[in-house]
Design a protein around this motif. Sequence first.
Motif, PDB file in Angstrom:
ATOM      1  N   ALA A  17       0.861  -1.183   0.000  1.00 45.59           N
ATOM      2  CA  ALA A  17       0.000   0.000   0.000  1.00 45.59           C
ATOM      3  C   ALA A  17       0.894   1.229   0.000  1.00 45.59           C
ATOM      4  O   ALA A  17       1.879   1.279   0.730  1.00 45.59           O
ATOM      5  CB  ALA A  17      -0.923   0.014   1.214  1.00 45.59           C
ATOM      6  N   ARG A  35      -6.114   5.609   7.484  1.00 46.14           N
ATOM      7  CA  ARG A  35      -6.571   4.959   6.252  1.00 46.14           C
ATOM      8  C   ARG A  35      -6.863   3.491   6.529  1.00 46.14           C
ATOM      9  O   ARG A  35      -6.199   2.853   7.361  1.00 46.14           O
ATOM     10  CB  ARG A  35      -5.524   5.125   5.155  1.00 46.14           C
ATOM     11  CG  ARG A  35      -5.393   6.582   4.713  1.00 46.14           C
ATOM     12  CD  ARG A  35      -4.217   6.821   3.805  1.00 46.14           C
ATOM     13  NE  ARG A  35      -4.262   6.019   2.587  1.00 46.14           N
ATOM     14  CZ  ARG A  35      -3.332   6.050   1.637  1.00 46.14           C
ATOM     15  NH1 ARG A  35      -2.271   6.852   1.782  1.00 46.14           N
ATOM     16  NH2 ARG A  35      -3.433   5.299   0.563  1.00 46.14           N
ATOM     17  N   PHE A  56      -7.724  -0.440   5.013  1.00 48.04           N
ATOM     18  CA  PHE A  56      -7.525  -1.336   3.883  1.00 48.04           C
ATOM     19  C   PHE A  56      -8.214  -2.672   4.147  1.00 48.04           C
ATOM     20  O   PHE A  56      -8.136  -3.219   5.256  1.00 48.04           O
ATOM     21  CB  PHE A  56      -6.033  -1.575   3.643  1.00 48.04           C
ATOM     22  CG  PHE A  56      -5.283  -0.341   3.242  1.00 48.04           C
ATOM     23  CD1 PHE A  56      -5.069  -0.046   1.908  1.00 48.04           C
ATOM     24  CD2 PHE A  56      -4.802   0.530   4.210  1.00 48.04           C
ATOM     25  CE1 PHE A  56      -4.374   1.104   1.537  1.00 48.04           C
ATOM     26  CE2 PHE A  56      -4.112   1.677   3.852  1.00 48.04           C
ATOM     27  CZ  PHE A  56      -3.906   1.967   2.509  1.00 48.04           C
ATOM     28  N   THR A 110      -6.530  -3.595  -0.341  1.00 49.63           N
ATOM     29  CA  THR A 110      -7.333  -2.698  -1.165  1.00 49.63           C
ATOM     30  C   THR A 110      -7.908  -1.629  -0.266  1.00 49.63           C
ATOM     31  O   THR A 110      -8.594  -1.941   0.717  1.00 49.63           O
ATOM     32  CB  THR A 110      -8.483  -3.451  -1.861  1.00 49.63           C
ATOM     33  OG1 THR A 110      -7.943  -4.525  -2.641  1.00 49.63           O
ATOM     34  CG2 THR A 110      -9.278  -2.504  -2.758  1.00 49.63           C
ATOM     35  N   GLU A 111      -7.618  -0.371  -0.580  1.00 46.97           N
ATOM     36  CA  GLU A 111      -8.094   0.700   0.294  1.00 46.97           C
ATOM     37  C   GLU A 111      -9.610   0.812   0.256  1.00 46.97           C
ATOM     38  O   GLU A 111     -10.223   0.818  -0.812  1.00 46.97           O
ATOM     39  CB  GLU A 111      -7.466   2.032  -0.081  1.00 46.97           C
ATOM     40  CG  GLU A 111      -7.790   3.124   0.912  1.00 46.97           C
ATOM     41  CD  GLU A 111      -6.844   4.302   0.879  1.00 46.97           C
ATOM     42  OE1 GLU A 111      -6.915   5.142   1.806  1.00 46.97           O
ATOM     43  OE2 GLU A 111      -6.031   4.380  -0.060  1.00 46.97           O
ATOM     44  N   HIS A 118     -12.175   3.317   0.889  1.00 47.90           N
ATOM     45  CA  HIS A 118     -12.309   4.759   1.072  1.00 47.90           C
ATOM     46  C   HIS A 118     -13.540   5.129   1.892  1.00 47.90           C
ATOM     47  O   HIS A 118     -13.576   6.210   2.496  1.00 47.90           O
ATOM     48  CB  HIS A 118     -12.358   5.441  -0.294  1.00 47.90           C
ATOM     49  CG  HIS A 118     -11.090   5.309  -1.076  1.00 47.90           C
ATOM     50  ND1 HIS A 118      -9.971   6.075  -0.816  1.00 47.90           N
ATOM     51  CD2 HIS A 118     -10.751   4.479  -2.095  1.00 47.90           C
ATOM     52  CE1 HIS A 118      -8.994   5.733  -1.665  1.00 47.90           C
ATOM     53  NE2 HIS A 118      -9.442   4.773  -2.443  1.00 47.90           N
ATOM     54  N   TYR A 174     -12.459   5.606   5.537  1.00 47.00           N
ATOM     55  CA  TYR A 174     -11.412   6.589   5.803  1.00 47.00           C
ATOM     56  C   TYR A 174     -11.805   7.483   6.974  1.00 47.00           C
ATOM     57  O   TYR A 174     -12.971   7.873   7.120  1.00 47.00           O
ATOM     58  CB  TYR A 174     -11.179   7.420   4.542  1.00 47.00           C
ATOM     59  CG  TYR A 174     -10.450   8.724   4.754  1.00 47.00           C
ATOM     60  CD1 TYR A 174      -9.064   8.778   4.680  1.00 47.00           C
ATOM     61  CD2 TYR A 174     -11.141   9.909   5.019  1.00 47.00           C
ATOM     62  CE1 TYR A 174      -8.377   9.978   4.850  1.00 47.00           C
ATOM     63  CE2 TYR A 174     -10.468  11.113   5.191  1.00 47.00           C
ATOM     64  CZ  TYR A 174      -9.100  11.140   5.112  1.00 47.00           C
ATOM     65  OH  TYR A 174      -8.434  12.319   5.286  1.00 47.00           O
TER      66      TYR A 174
END
Length: 393
Positions: free
Chosen positions: A242, A271, A273, A283-284, A286, A289
Amino acid sequence: MFGSRMLLASCAFVAFAARVAFNADLQKEPPGSTPGCSVIGQDLLGMEDIVTWRQSVLIADPGSVVPGFKNSPEKIPQGGLVAVDFRSGEPRLHELEIKNAPDSWPFHPHGISLSNRTGRLYVVNHGGASSIGTRIEVFQLAEGKDGLPAISWLMAVADGQRFGNCVLNSVVEAGEGELYVSQYNMFSVAEKGEHHPSTVLERVQKLVQTLFVTLGLGGTTGVYRCLFDVESRTTTSCKMAASGFVHANGLDLSADLKTLWVSDPIRKELRVFDRDLSTGALTENHSKYMKLNHVVDNVHYDAASGELWTGTITKVISALAPQPDGTMKVPGSFMVGRPDGRGGFNWHDEVAHNGEALDWISACARTDHPASGKTWAVCGGPHGPGLLVCPLK
């Protein structure tokens, strides 16, 4: 060359001044100090990270990371590991013996992580550019006769100076022979410390990193996934999993190993993941977040409560402005994220401190003594000596 260095330095200063002038978060006053706190272990080096070993027993890591970065780890006394023992109803410190450690072994611990699945303790160790470099030490823990952890060295992951000097920060086990480690610095810290660059390359790298950090530009650091084998004491691979961070700092995994949290202090971000259990790919997510109120350093997930425990800096400018006597009085907090029932967290400062007794908070943990009903928050820092102990009830 001198003109180029001056131009870069001027750009960095202007960028920093702009951020100070226009970012109100840097100027606001930190929360007031929690009453009743005291410092223990002032004869020990600064303890950057803390993990829970058993009920009423924590493990911390004397290592004084910040002075080591400034002047080289090789200028700092040998670090170690200590147990913070509350089983008597009051805090007691016990220095822990490390068995089977390599001969002439420089040990300057930074981030630490304990796996309840394997009973292993992982420690980022900054051994020094002219010695073993920065790597991850792996220890096996067992319960000793006194109920404290008995520690044996197993191996080093990413040895042979695979990573640059002092670039790594935090680590977490993801499975047998698998871990994630955060890269905090863009470049290797100068061999003699970041305050003493001695080559043209070291000076340029310092200026470039300063410029990127003050502007908050991401993409220069990240999280690596390392595969290793304990039996053969070999590291198979360490690959970026990442990226896009200004400073990838604290990190931890959820109990089911499906979620990884990573802090980016400069941006006041956490963040999130999603982790593929079969491949380890990140895989982020979002939608999860988090923008936080403070600069967050280390992050630990407490499986018992489902909370995220963090150490924070509550007034950024104080970390950049030493006192006239050279000391740092950096206010901080033990900021806790409680699950909100919707996959997110509600954040609050469980402990706040003005930096007078403990200079700089990087990690905190909560522990208790069931027989007396007492509960404490314990916080450590990378700069000042000792641990901050605050009674909660």
